[in-house]
Design an enzyme around this catalytic site. Structure first.
Site, short mmCIF file in Angstrom:
data_model
loop_
_atom_site.label_atom_id
_atom_site.label_comp_id
_atom_site.label_asym_id
_atom_site.label_seq_id
_atom_site.Cartn_x
_atom_site.Cartn_y
_atom_site.Cartn_z
N LYS A 11 9.38 11.48 -50.06
CA LYS A 11 8.27 11.05 -50.90
C LYS A 11 7.66 12.26 -51.61
O LYS A 11 7.95 13.41 -51.26
CB LYS A 11 7.23 10.32 -50.03
CG LYS A 11 7.78 9.02 -49.39
CD LYS A 11 6.74 8.39 -48.47
CE LYS A 11 7.22 7.08 -47.89
NZ LYS A 11 6.24 6.49 -46.94
N TYR A 51 9.04 -2.02 -51.90
CA TYR A 51 8.23 -2.49 -50.77
C TYR A 51 8.04 -4.00 -50.91
O TYR A 51 7.67 -4.48 -51.98
CB TYR A 51 6.88 -1.76 -50.74
CG TYR A 51 7.00 -0.34 -50.20
CD1 TYR A 51 7.42 -0.11 -48.89
CD2 TYR A 51 6.69 0.76 -50.99
CE1 TYR A 51 7.55 1.18 -48.39
CE2 TYR A 51 6.81 2.06 -50.49
CZ TYR A 51 7.23 2.26 -49.19
OH TYR A 51 7.35 3.54 -48.69
N ASN A 157 3.20 10.47 -45.57
CA ASN A 157 4.04 10.66 -44.37
C ASN A 157 5.45 11.10 -44.69
O ASN A 157 6.39 10.86 -43.96
CB ASN A 157 4.00 9.41 -43.48
CG ASN A 157 4.44 8.17 -44.22
OD1 ASN A 157 4.87 8.25 -45.37
ND2 ASN A 157 4.35 7.02 -43.58
P1 ATP Z 1 8.35 3.45 -45.03
O1 ATP Z 1 8.66 2.00 -45.41
O2 ATP Z 1 7.69 4.23 -46.14
O3 ATP Z 1 9.54 4.12 -44.40
P2 ATP Z 1 7.24 2.46 -42.62
O4 ATP Z 1 8.39 1.51 -42.62
O5 ATP Z 1 7.08 3.36 -41.43
O6 ATP Z 1 7.27 3.41 -43.87
P3 ATP Z 1 5.60 0.37 -43.75
O7 ATP Z 1 4.82 -0.57 -42.90
O8 ATP Z 1 6.82 -0.12 -44.41
O9 ATP Z 1 5.88 1.68 -42.86
O10 ATP Z 1 4.58 0.97 -44.83
C1 ATP Z 1 5.06 1.61 -45.99
C2 ATP Z 1 4.25 2.85 -46.31
O11 ATP Z 1 2.93 2.45 -46.70
C3 ATP Z 1 4.00 3.79 -45.12
O12 ATP Z 1 5.05 4.71 -44.93
C4 ATP Z 1 2.72 4.48 -45.52
O13 ATP Z 1 2.96 5.52 -46.47
C5 ATP Z 1 1.96 3.36 -46.23
N1 ATP Z 1 1.05 2.60 -45.34
C6 ATP Z 1 1.39 1.58 -44.53
N2 ATP Z 1 0.33 1.05 -43.92
C7 ATP Z 1 -0.74 1.76 -44.37
C8 ATP Z 1 -2.14 1.68 -44.15
N3 ATP Z 1 -2.66 0.75 -43.35
N4 ATP Z 1 -2.95 2.57 -44.77
C9 ATP Z 1 -2.42 3.50 -45.60
N5 ATP Z 1 -1.12 3.62 -45.87
C10 ATP Z 1 -0.27 2.76 -45.27
MG MG Z 2 8.92 0.30 -44.22
#
Ligand code: ATP
Ligand code: MG
Length: 195
Positions: A11, A51, A157
């Site tokens: 990212k 997403y 992250n």
């Molecule tokens: P990614 O899909 O990016 O690999 P993930 O699968 O661990 O991450 P997801 O639940 O798919 O997590 O969320 C996508 C991204 O949205 C997260 O990586 C984070 O950057 C952001 N995110 C998710 N939940 C929150 C929240 N409650 N507050 C702020 N940012 C969030």
């Molecule tokens: Mg995810």
């Protein structure tokens, strides 16, 4: 036994901090095969498609905020003007679009047996402050939900990693053309009997 594919996205925070090489090296070190690599300036449409637009995904994301706020005795309504998980998830998705367009993102496709489990393990918990040391998110960030939400931004992250084999296939097809993926033999296939 079938091989799985996973999409990794370094990212904008990972790219801006010059972490591309360090991060990709961790996936090579474990023996996964890199079959595609490129930079891309993400369009809004691609991020929206990347997403999910499902109630379930919005609820999962919103619930992450609510659980964390409850643990810390904070009120999500101060930032979001609501404590409905789906509504919060929709707001976070809007922030993700801005975040993904801050700089180019670096995309990588890896392949291997149980590839999804491996990439999620190496990436670590979504919330960097909870991610174990030794994971990418745990080693390179200490961001928290409440700090991110108060600053109207998603968690920074560093990496995205596909969550399921089906998501892996879908995400690779969204970001890569077939001719951008390469097939070749890696030493591990012969000497480690994996990949
Ligand atoms: P990614 O899909 O990016 O690999 P993930 O699968 O661990 O991450 P997801 O639940 O798919 O997590 O969320 C996508 C991204 O949205 C997260 O990586 C984070 O950057 C952001 N995110 C998710 N939940 C929150 C929240 N409650 N507050 C702020 N940012 C969030
Ligand atoms: Mg995810």
């Amino acid at each position: 036994m079938t091989k799985q594919k996973a999409l990794l996205i370094i990212k904008p925070d990972g790219v801006q901090r010059g972490l591309i090489g360090k991060i990709i090296a961790r996936f090579e070190r474990v023996g996964l095969k890199i079959i595609g690599l490129k930079f891309e300036m993400a369009s809004k449409e691609k991020v929206v498609a990347h997403y999910p637009e499902t109630e379930a995904w919005f609820a999962k994301v919103g619930q992450r905020t609510l659980t964390n706020y409850e643990k810390k005795g904070l009120d999500a309504r101060k930032v979001f003007k609501t404590n409905d998980a789906v509504a919060i998830g929709k707001i976070v998705k809007g922030w993700l679009i801005t975040y993904f367009q801050e700089s180019p993102v670096f995309m990588c496709v890896v392949e291997g047996y149980d590839c999804i489990e491996i990439v999620r393990k190496l990436s670590g918990n979504t919330i960097p402050v909870l991610a174990a040391p030794g994971t990418i998110r745990g080693d390179f960030s200490h961001d928290t939900i409440d700090l991110a939400n108060e600053q109207n931004r998603p968690l920074r992250n560093i990496i995205h990693a596909s969550d399921t084999p089906e998501d892996g296939e879908k995400e690779v097809a969204l970001w890569f053309k077939p001719e951008e993926l390469f097939n070749y033999q890696l030493a591990g296939e012969r000497f480690m009997y994996i990949i």
